[in-house]
Design an enzyme around this catalytic site. Structure first.
Site, PDB file in Angstrom:
ATOM      1  N   GLU A 156     -28.534  52.137  32.601  1.00 56.55           N
ATOM      2  CA  GLU A 156     -28.928  53.467  33.066  1.00 56.55           C
ATOM      3  C   GLU A 156     -30.239  53.816  32.394  1.00 56.55           C
ATOM      4  OE1 GLU A 156     -28.070  57.079  35.232  1.00 56.55           O
ATOM      5  OE2 GLU A 156     -26.491  55.609  34.866  1.00 56.55           O
ATOM      6  N   GLY A 157     -31.204  54.283  33.183  1.00 50.58           N
ATOM      7  CA  GLY A 157     -32.491  54.672  32.622  1.00 50.58           C
ATOM      8  C   GLY A 157     -32.934  56.016  33.146  1.00 50.58           C
ATOM      9  N   LYS A 199     -32.358  48.929  40.911  1.00 47.06           N
ATOM     10  CA  LYS A 199     -32.583  50.187  40.197  1.00 47.06           C
ATOM     11  C   LYS A 199     -32.581  51.315  41.223  1.00 47.06           C
ATOM     12  CE  LYS A 199     -36.486  50.788  37.841  1.00 47.06           C
ATOM     13  NZ  LYS A 199     -37.451  50.785  36.710  1.00 47.06           N
ATOM     14  N   ILE A 214     -25.095  47.731  35.274  1.00 44.80           N
ATOM     15  CA  ILE A 214     -25.507  47.029  34.052  1.00 44.80           C
ATOM     16  C   ILE A 214     -26.377  47.899  33.151  1.00 44.80           C
ATOM     17  CG2 ILE A 214     -25.330  44.715  35.032  1.00 44.80           C
ATOM     18  CD1 ILE A 214     -28.302  44.792  35.626  1.00 44.80           C
ATOM     19  N   VAL A 266     -28.724  51.166  37.120  1.00 39.06           N
ATOM     20  CA  VAL A 266     -29.146  49.822  37.503  1.00 39.06           C
ATOM     21  C   VAL A 266     -27.901  48.987  37.751  1.00 39.06           C
ATOM     22  CG1 VAL A 266     -30.485  47.790  36.835  1.00 39.06           C
ATOM     23  CG2 VAL A 266     -31.208  50.062  36.063  1.00 39.06           C
ATOM     24  N   ASP A 309     -45.643  53.341  28.531  1.00 42.28           N
ATOM     25  CA  ASP A 309     -44.242  53.623  28.198  1.00 42.28           C
ATOM     26  C   ASP A 309     -43.574  52.371  27.629  1.00 42.28           C
ATOM     27  OD1 ASP A 309     -42.051  55.256  27.904  1.00 42.28           O
ATOM     28  OD2 ASP A 309     -41.344  55.011  29.974  1.00 42.28           O
ATOM     29  N   PHE A 350     -35.003  56.517  35.390  1.00 37.25           N
ATOM     30  CA  PHE A 350     -35.112  56.418  36.852  1.00 37.25           C
ATOM     31  C   PHE A 350     -33.754  56.616  37.506  1.00 37.25           C
ATOM     32  CE2 PHE A 350     -35.572  54.351  40.909  1.00 37.25           C
ATOM     33  CZ  PHE A 350     -36.899  54.528  41.270  1.00 37.25           C
ATOM     34  N   GLY A 351     -32.703  56.045  36.877  1.00 32.07           N
ATOM     35  CA  GLY A 351     -31.362  56.115  37.442  1.00 32.07           C
ATOM     36  C   GLY A 351     -30.559  54.899  37.057  1.00 32.07           C
TER      37      GLY A 351
END
Length: 433
Positions: free
Chosen positions: A276-277, A296, A274, A282, A394, A279-280
């Site tokens: 992508e950030g 996540k 669903i 999701v 952030d 961190f990686g």
């Protein structure tokens, strides 16, 4: 002399094979009060006399019932018979627990209107000198003459010797079809271990159990030493480091297994992805209790690492507010690092505002105002109302998630830091995007 770990005898008959199993020959003559040794590791003793005949072949008998049996019929075509007492001894057996299968079929009496159909045989069975079956009647137990029946028992061999004994019980008929036919009758004997026998070396001899145990213990010691050296040198990597850091974190969240997460996300199916950030990726997931979650997953290419992972768990697990996303738990298994959050149906504010027209949400001004106030409430809670004073550092549209009612919730606390007394929340240090 090597130990034996099985025993198979075709009582009263010749050698026969059943699959990979060979039943030893037991057709030799053995009259009254006779002791006979086989070519294998067993012997038998037969006592008693059939008074109406001196023929030795009355001590073995071939099937006279003319009834058709199953595929193992040849195992029941012959039997050893005794007028009084019959005992089989097995020597050099490996010590341990065994299953003993005794094969019976009444093949001396008939199933017709003749005199021979009136016979009744009753005897007792002993194993290791312990009575295991009293007043045993083959035909009655099998449901008729000429029918096979197997009785199974367990026994312990602790002195390398096994004894199986059949004894006339003083009951039953004594003159049908001829005098003294009332004694024990046995068709076959099978003895199999309830444990895995030791392997044989090249010379065909069994390796002693003590030697096998010594090898296993030595191998385990080597593995433990190897892991100890690896740990000492830091070769076990990120997982040990994380576990060490987590000991100091007051976790108020759950720990999930990789197996649970794989089941929830259909093994990280691409259709479950669903977002992508930094961190990686999701993924959407459904736990076994039906709870819908967002998983996540820390990417190997992620610029965030152990510190951010620990930071996010430690920060958000201690926070509870309607405008902060809820953390259900984490997963640390192998090289996998994952955070499990509540699922937000409308993804992020960034997607609602800046995605392609197909994915954008139509936000009226009252909804936008409610989202802004919700973000402000979340920040106010972090800065001054929570037990821990936290600076997120952030805040951006991608880190504000929207639930099904378009209520905002702040997420991604990987770069957050604790506020210190006497210091303002204003900072000029670059962090985040």
């Amino acid at each position: 002399m090597p130990d034996w770990y099985s025993l198979h005898i075709n009582c009263g008959g010749k050698t026969i094979s059943k699959g990979n199993m060979v039943y030893d020959d037991d057709s030799q003559e053995a009259g009254p009060a006779r002791f006979r040794q086989s070519e294998s590791n067993w012997v038998f003793s037969n006592t008693g006399h059939f008074f109406d005949s001196s023929r030795l072949d009355y001590y073995t008998w071939s099937n006279t019932t003319k009834l058709k049996m199953d595929d193992n019929a040849d195992l029941y075509m012959d039997a050893r018979v005794s007028a009084l007492s019959l005992t089989y001894y097995a020597s050099c057996m490996g010590n341990g627990n065994y299953t003993i299968s005794l094969h019976f079929a009444e093949i001396m009496f008939t199933d017709d209107q003749t005199y021979s159909s009136l016979g009744r045989r009753v005897f007792d069975i002993y194993i290791q000198r312990k009575l295991v079956l009293k007043d045993f009647n083959i035909a009655k137990e099998a449901g008729g003459v000429g029918k096979a029946i197997i009785k199974k028992f367990t026994a312990i061999v602790n002195s390398s010797t096994l004894e199986i004994h059949f004894q006339w019980a003083g009951k039953g008929t004594t003159a049908i079809p001829f005098a003294s036919v009332h004694g024990p009758l046995i068709s076959a004997i099978s003895v199999d271990p309830d444990f895995t026998p030791p392997v044989e070396n090249e010379g065909g001899k069994h390796i002693p159990v003590q030697s096998i145990l010594a090898i296993v213990i030595a191998g385990a010691a080597i593995i433990i030493i190897a892991f100890g050296i690896a740990w000492w040198k830091g070769c076990l990597g990120r997982k040990n480091s994380l576990e060490k850091e987590l000991r100091g974190v007051d976790l108020q969240t759950g720990l999930f297994s990789l197996r649970q997460i794989k089941a929830a996300t259909n093994n990280f199916d691409i259709s479950f992805k669903i977002g992508e950030g930094g961190f990686g990726p999701v993924y959407k997931g459904v736990l076994s209790d039906g709870t819908i979650v967002a998983v996540k997953q820390l990417s190997s290419k992620s610029k965030q690492g152990n510190r951010e992972f620990i930071n996010e768990i430690g920060m958000i697990s201690a926070l509870q507010h309607p405008c902060l996303v809820k953390l259900y738990g984490c997963c640390m298994e192998g090289d996998q690092l994952m955070l499990i959050y509540e699922y937000m149906e409308n993804n992020s504010l960034a997607r609602a505002l800046f995605a392609t027209e197909k994915c954008q949400l139509k936000l009226d001004w009252s909804t936008r105002q409610r989202i802004c106030i919700g973000i402000a409430r979340g920040l106010a809670y972090l800065h001054g109302e929570s037990r821990l004073k936290i600076v997120h550092r952030d805040i951006k549209a991608t880190n504000v998630l929207l639930d099904k009612d378009l209520n905002p919730k702040i997420s991604d606390f990987g770069l957050a830091k604790l506020g210190e007394e006497d210091y303002t929340h204003i900072t000029t240090r670059v962090a985040g995007t």
